[in-house]
Motif scaffolding. Structure first.
Motif, PDB file in Angstrom:
ATOM      1  N   LYS A  94       0.852  -1.189   0.000  1.00  0.00           N
ATOM      2  CA  LYS A  94       0.000   0.000   0.000  1.00  0.00           C
ATOM      3  C   LYS A  94       0.885   1.235   0.000  1.00  0.00           C
ATOM      4  O   LYS A  94       1.747   1.408   0.857  1.00  0.00           O
ATOM      5  CB  LYS A  94      -0.896   0.004   1.233  1.00  0.00           C
ATOM      6  CG  LYS A  94      -1.762   1.246   1.384  1.00  0.00           C
ATOM      7  CD  LYS A  94      -2.813   1.328   0.307  1.00  0.00           C
ATOM      8  CE  LYS A  94      -3.758   2.509   0.541  1.00  0.00           C
ATOM      9  NZ  LYS A  94      -3.110   3.832   0.424  1.00  0.00           N
ATOM     10  N   PRO A  96       1.675   4.871   0.761  1.00  0.00           N
ATOM     11  CA  PRO A  96       1.145   5.835   1.739  1.00  0.00           C
ATOM     12  C   PRO A  96       0.487   7.046   1.086  1.00  0.00           C
ATOM     13  O   PRO A  96       0.989   7.591   0.096  1.00  0.00           O
ATOM     14  CB  PRO A  96       2.405   6.250   2.522  1.00  0.00           C
ATOM     15  CG  PRO A  96       3.331   5.097   2.381  1.00  0.00           C
ATOM     16  CD  PRO A  96       3.094   4.561   0.994  1.00  0.00           C
ATOM     17  N   ASN A  97      -0.648   7.432   1.619  1.00  0.00           N
ATOM     18  CA  ASN A  97      -1.382   8.629   1.191  1.00  0.00           C
ATOM     19  C   ASN A  97      -1.861   8.574  -0.255  1.00  0.00           C
ATOM     20  O   ASN A  97      -2.148   9.611  -0.856  1.00  0.00           O
ATOM     21  CB  ASN A  97      -0.523   9.889   1.396  1.00  0.00           C
ATOM     22  CG  ASN A  97      -0.057  10.047   2.817  1.00  0.00           C
ATOM     23  OD1 ASN A  97      -0.850   9.903   3.766  1.00  0.00           O
ATOM     24  ND2 ASN A  97       1.235  10.333   3.005  1.00  0.00           N
ATOM     25  N   GLN A  98      -1.915   7.367  -0.816  1.00  0.00           N
ATOM     26  CA  GLN A  98      -2.393   7.194  -2.187  1.00  0.00           C
ATOM     27  C   GLN A  98      -3.485   6.120  -2.210  1.00  0.00           C
ATOM     28  O   GLN A  98      -3.632   5.341  -1.266  1.00  0.00           O
ATOM     29  CB  GLN A  98      -1.245   6.777  -3.112  1.00  0.00           C
ATOM     30  CG  GLN A  98      -0.118   7.800  -3.192  1.00  0.00           C
ATOM     31  CD  GLN A  98      -0.570   9.109  -3.805  1.00  0.00           C
ATOM     32  OE1 GLN A  98      -1.108   9.135  -4.909  1.00  0.00           O
ATOM     33  NE2 GLN A  98      -0.353  10.208  -3.095  1.00  0.00           N
ATOM     34  N   ASN A  99      -4.238   6.073  -3.307  1.00  0.00           N
ATOM     35  CA  ASN A  99      -5.350   5.120  -3.392  1.00  0.00           C
ATOM     36  C   ASN A  99      -5.004   3.919  -4.258  1.00  0.00           C
ATOM     37  O   ASN A  99      -5.837   3.420  -5.017  1.00  0.00           O
ATOM     38  CB  ASN A  99      -6.605   5.812  -3.917  1.00  0.00           C
ATOM     39  CG  ASN A  99      -6.397   6.387  -5.317  1.00  0.00           C
ATOM     40  OD1 ASN A  99      -5.278   6.386  -5.837  1.00  0.00           O
ATOM     41  ND2 ASN A  99      -7.460   6.860  -5.921  1.00  0.00           N
ATOM     42  N   TYR A 214       5.676   8.635  -8.117  1.00  0.00           N
ATOM     43  CA  TYR A 214       5.432   8.866  -6.693  1.00  0.00           C
ATOM     44  C   TYR A 214       5.946   7.682  -5.882  1.00  0.00           C
ATOM     45  O   TYR A 214       6.640   7.852  -4.868  1.00  0.00           O
ATOM     46  CB  TYR A 214       3.946   9.079  -6.441  1.00  0.00           C
ATOM     47  CG  TYR A 214       3.608   9.421  -5.004  1.00  0.00           C
ATOM     48  CD1 TYR A 214       3.471  10.744  -4.587  1.00  0.00           C
ATOM     49  CD2 TYR A 214       3.417   8.413  -4.048  1.00  0.00           C
ATOM     50  CE1 TYR A 214       3.161  11.058  -3.267  1.00  0.00           C
ATOM     51  CE2 TYR A 214       3.116   8.714  -2.728  1.00  0.00           C
ATOM     52  CZ  TYR A 214       2.987  10.036  -2.347  1.00  0.00           C
ATOM     53  OH  TYR A 214       2.692  10.346  -1.029  1.00  0.00           O
ATOM     54  N   GLY A 219       8.941   8.252  -0.731  1.00  0.00           N
ATOM     55  CA  GLY A 219       8.889   9.192   0.386  1.00  0.00           C
ATOM     56  C   GLY A 219      10.239   9.790   0.715  1.00  0.00           C
ATOM     57  O   GLY A 219      10.419  10.394   1.789  1.00  0.00           O
ATOM     58  N   TYR A 255       9.558   2.764   0.457  1.00  0.00           N
ATOM     59  CA  TYR A 255       8.273   2.075   0.554  1.00  0.00           C
ATOM     60  C   TYR A 255       8.415   0.554   0.447  1.00  0.00           C
ATOM     61  O   TYR A 255       7.425  -0.170   0.474  1.00  0.00           O
ATOM     62  CB  TYR A 255       7.325   2.556  -0.550  1.00  0.00           C
ATOM     63  CG  TYR A 255       6.876   3.995  -0.420  1.00  0.00           C
ATOM     64  CD1 TYR A 255       6.859   4.623   0.825  1.00  0.00           C
ATOM     65  CD2 TYR A 255       6.472   4.727  -1.536  1.00  0.00           C
ATOM     66  CE1 TYR A 255       6.454   5.938   0.956  1.00  0.00           C
ATOM     67  CE2 TYR A 255       6.052   6.041  -1.418  1.00  0.00           C
ATOM     68  CZ  TYR A 255       6.050   6.644  -0.175  1.00  0.00           C
ATOM     69  OH  TYR A 255       5.643   7.960  -0.047  1.00  0.00           O
ATOM     70  N   LYS A 318      -9.336   4.283  -1.595  1.00  0.00           N
ATOM     71  CA  LYS A 318      -9.211   5.314  -0.576  1.00  0.00           C
ATOM     72  C   LYS A 318      -7.750   5.581  -0.271  1.00  0.00           C
ATOM     73  O   LYS A 318      -6.896   4.715  -0.458  1.00  0.00           O
ATOM     74  CB  LYS A 318      -9.944   4.905   0.705  1.00  0.00           C
ATOM     75  CG  LYS A 318      -9.419   3.601   1.321  1.00  0.00           C
ATOM     76  CD  LYS A 318     -10.211   3.228   2.547  1.00  0.00           C
ATOM     77  CE  LYS A 318      -9.702   1.912   3.157  1.00  0.00           C
ATOM     78  NZ  LYS A 318     -10.453   1.522   4.358  1.00  0.00           N
ATOM     79  N   LYS A 319      -7.459   6.794   0.170  1.00  0.00           N
ATOM     80  CA  LYS A 319      -6.086   7.154   0.505  1.00  0.00           C
ATOM     81  C   LYS A 319      -5.770   6.747   1.935  1.00  0.00           C
ATOM     82  O   LYS A 319      -6.648   6.581   2.754  1.00  0.00           O
ATOM     83  CB  LYS A 319      -5.875   8.658   0.327  1.00  0.00           C
ATOM     84  CG  LYS A 319      -5.919   9.090  -1.117  1.00  0.00           C
ATOM     85  CD  LYS A 319      -5.549  10.541  -1.263  1.00  0.00           C
ATOM     86  CE  LYS A 319      -5.546  10.982  -2.712  1.00  0.00           C
ATOM     87  NZ  LYS A 319      -5.150  12.372  -2.883  1.00  0.00           N
TER      88      LYS A 319
END
Length: 319
Positions: A94, A96-99, A214, A219, A255, A318-319
């Motif tokens: 997953k 982070p902060n992405q869908n 991204y 990150g 990540y 969902k994020k």
């Protein structure tokens, strides 16, 4: 007739021949011997199979047992493949902060072969990334994997389109082929692959360039995915020895994603031009510049190359 007797007869025949030299005698005899042996072996194998079939017909319980055993092996192989297909989800991370979630490695040859039942790769190895894959074939893999897992397929209505830019309308493939015979400066009909993508489907798909870049940054603020030192994180022209390498051998990025710089170029969803699709990440045969997290280029959607591979994502909603 026994094989030994046949050999002795051939030896006698050749010994009395006055037209063959000593060397040709040996070659002739050896060739005849091998031919006869192959024929006798084939006859023996056929007789063995017939005898076994007759015996099994007379012993139905044993015949049923063997057939059941054969079916169990077939089912076990199907289950093994199904478990491997299902295990692909374990490779998703997953973001982070992405869908969306992204596969931590490039799609391997084992994974490809389990889903597509073939292996187009030039460099062979189960844990090597699959290559010689066009954008279109990568999309087909995503849909096939989604189907095997009972997920909603992301892609639909894929087809080639032939478009006359001067007349501003679609034309036939025949018109396109006629146009390609003209001098380059006069060409006006283009060919491109049209397809729809449902980003809300829960199946597998290619990442967009934005999603890929991204995730590649992890990150962090490195030049390459996971480091400013490319040798730590990627296989490229200076260290690859002119070949791909098993996935996840280098350091991952922040990540937990491997090989996003180097090893194989990775197809993305976006169109680079009317006929092309973007790819990112650099490969085993590219220089360091192409392995940077911000690199992108495009190629024809139907193009294959021993440096082209891909990794997959799934939308999470969902994020």
């Amino acid at each position: 007739m026994k094989l030994k007797k046949l050999f002795l007869i051939l030896t006698a025949l050749v010994a009395f021949s006055s037209t063959l030299t000593a060397v040709s005698d040996y070659d002739y005899l050896l060739g005849k011997y091998k031919m006869l042996k192959e024929r006798l072996d084939a006859v023996k194998e056929r007789e063995r199979r017939i005898a076994e079939e007759i015996w099994l017909e007379a012993h139905p319980e044993e015949k049923a047992r063997r057939e059941a055993e054969k079916e169990q092996k077939r089912i076990a192989e199907v289950i093994k493949n199904a478990e491997h297909i299902k295990s692909i989800d374990a490779y998703l991370i997953k973001i982070p902060n992405q869908n969306y979630s992204m596969m931590m490695t490039e799609v391997t040859q084992k994974q490809w072969q389990t889903v597509m039942e073939n292996n187009p790769s030039n460099f062979k190895g189960d844990d090597l990334p699959v290559e010689e894959v066009s954008w279109i074939k990568a999309v087909e893999f995503c849909n096939a994997l989604s189907g095997k897992q009972g997920l909603e397929k992301c892609y639909s209505n894929g087809h080639w389109v032939y478009y006359d830019e001067k007349k501003n309308k679609d034309v036939t493939e025949e018109d396109y082929n006629k146009d390609q015979k003209k001098k380059y400066s006069k060409r006006q009909v283009i060919k491109y692959y049209a397809i729809d993508c449902n980003f809300n489907a829960d199946g597998y798909r290619l990442p967009t360039v934005e999603e890929w870049q991204y995730a590649a940054r992890g990150g962090e603020n490195y030049k390459y995915s996971g480091s400013d030192n490319l040798d730590e994180v990627g296989w490229y022209d200076k260290n690859s020895e002119e070949k791909t390498h098993p996935v996840a051998q280098k350091k991952p990025n922040g990540y937990g994603l491997y090989d996003m710089s180097g090893n194989v170029l990775e197809w993305c969803w976006d169109s680079g031009s009317s006929e092309s699709r973007y790819y990112c990440g650099g490969s085993w045969c590219n220089g360091a510049v192409r392995c940077g997290v911000g690199f992108k280029d495009w190629g024809n959607a139907g193009r294959t190359n021993l440096s082209f591979g891909f990794r997959i994502v799934r939308s999470t909603g969902k994020k």
